[in-house]
Design an enzyme around this catalytic site. Structure first.
Site, PDB file in Angstrom:
ATOM      1  N   ASP A 137      42.973  44.939  29.096  1.00  0.00           N
ATOM      2  CA  ASP A 137      42.616  43.886  29.145  1.00  0.00           C
ATOM      3  C   ASP A 137      41.679  43.515  27.918  1.00  0.00           C
ATOM      4  OD1 ASP A 137      41.423  41.065  29.484  1.00  0.00           O
ATOM      5  OD2 ASP A 137      41.691  41.036  31.549  1.00  0.00           O
TER       6      ASP A 137
ATOM      7  N   HIS B 227      45.461  40.774  29.716  1.00  0.00           N
ATOM      8  CA  HIS B 227      44.628  39.723  30.659  1.00  0.00           C
ATOM      9  C   HIS B 227      45.686  39.075  31.465  1.00  0.00           C
ATOM     10  CE1 HIS B 227      41.066  37.454  31.631  1.00  0.00           C
ATOM     11  NE2 HIS B 227      41.746  36.333  31.227  1.00  0.00           N
TER      12      HIS B 227
ATOM     13  N   SER C 205      41.541  34.572  36.034  1.00  0.00           N
ATOM     14  CA  SER C 205      40.369  34.416  34.926  1.00  0.00           C
ATOM     15  C   SER C 205      39.401  33.250  35.190  1.00  0.00           C
ATOM     16  CB  SER C 205      41.429  34.020  33.627  1.00  0.00           C
ATOM     17  OG  SER C 205      41.134  34.202  32.389  1.00  0.00           O
TER      18      SER C 205
HETATM   19  C1  MLT Z   1      35.717  32.496  31.034  1.00  0.00           C
HETATM   20  O1  MLT Z   1      35.513  31.735  30.257  1.00  0.00           O
HETATM   21  O2  MLT Z   1      35.684  32.205  32.248  1.00  0.00           O
HETATM   22  C2  MLT Z   1      36.524  33.795  30.768  1.00  0.00           C
HETATM   23  O3  MLT Z   1      36.331  33.917  29.246  1.00  0.00           O
HETATM   24  C3  MLT Z   1      38.124  33.672  31.023  1.00  0.00           C
HETATM   25  C4  MLT Z   1      38.659  32.596  30.466  1.00  0.00           C
HETATM   26  O4  MLT Z   1      38.701  31.451  30.655  1.00  0.00           O
HETATM   27  O5  MLT Z   1      39.281  32.927  29.203  1.00  0.00           O
END
Ligand code: MLT
Length: 201
Positions: A152, A183, A102
């Site tokens: 996702d 996700h 992520s």
């Molecule tokens: C991010 O901000 O890198 C993406 O939205 C993934 C997350 O951290 O949720």
């Protein structure tokens, strides 16, 4: 940067750079490193940015909308930290393979997009396109595993395909794995990443 370093077996010269998701820390991905490449060295880093007390690797303006200036600053900071750590812990800075989930996968992707030869490969679990409208460095001989979820809610399939296309156009060797879920990280994609790692390294 707050981090952990674990020295691997001498016969394995890869160092895994572990990059957690929002709200995580440098302990989170240690089990993954053990599953994917248990003999490799590990440099696991905690993101320097706090969002409501949750560590991250760069600021964002909203979900999926990145603060570009901070992204570039933090990408540079992480790149320098890898080089300093390679000297401090005597690992080969040309054999660093990122494993990110992520937000951690997004900063790993940003290293690939902006910093030539910063990574020798990457496992990107649930990554977004870090930046648009830039020319990527030459990624020949850089294997990249991308784990994505067909459902996702944060990352539409088209965005994952855009990431795959950007990296492939820069000559990275991209392997995609599409799971049925969202996700969250699944055991299935970690197993696939492990198989990929065994083939590539
Ligand atoms: C991010 O901000 O890198 C993406 O939205 C993934 C997350 O951290 O949720």
């Amino acid at each position: 940067m707050k981090h952990l370093f674990i020295e691997g077996k001498p016969e394995n010269d890869v160092t895994l750079l572990l990059l957690h998701g929002t709200g995580g820390n440098e302990e989170d991905l240690l089990p993954l490193a053990n599953m994917i490449a248990k003999d490799a060295s590990v440099l696991s880093v905690r993101g320097n940015v706090l969002e409501n007390g949750m560590p991250r690797f760069f600021r964002r303006l909203a979900e999926g909308i990145f603060d570009e200036e901070d992204l570039l600053f933090r990408t540079d900071e992480l790149n320098q930290f890898i080089d300093e750590s390679a000297k401090k812990y005597s690992f080969n800075c040309e054999k660093v393979v990122a494993i990110g989930y992520s937000n951690g996968a997004n900063i790993a992707a940003s290293l690939l997009y902006h910093k030539e030869k910063s990574l020798s490969g990457a496992v990107l679990f649930h990554a977004m396109v870090p930046r648009r409208g830039v020319e990527l460095p030459d990624l020949t001989n850089t294997p990249v595993f991308i784990g994505a979820g067909k459902r996702d809610p944060l990352i539409p399939a088209d965005q994952t395909k855009e990431l795959v296309n950007d990296l492939s156009r820069a000559h990275a060797k991209v392997t995609e794995h599409w799971g049925e879920g969202g996700h969250q990280l699944t055991r299935e994609e970690v197993d696939k990443a492990q198989e990929w790692f065994q083939q590539v390294y």
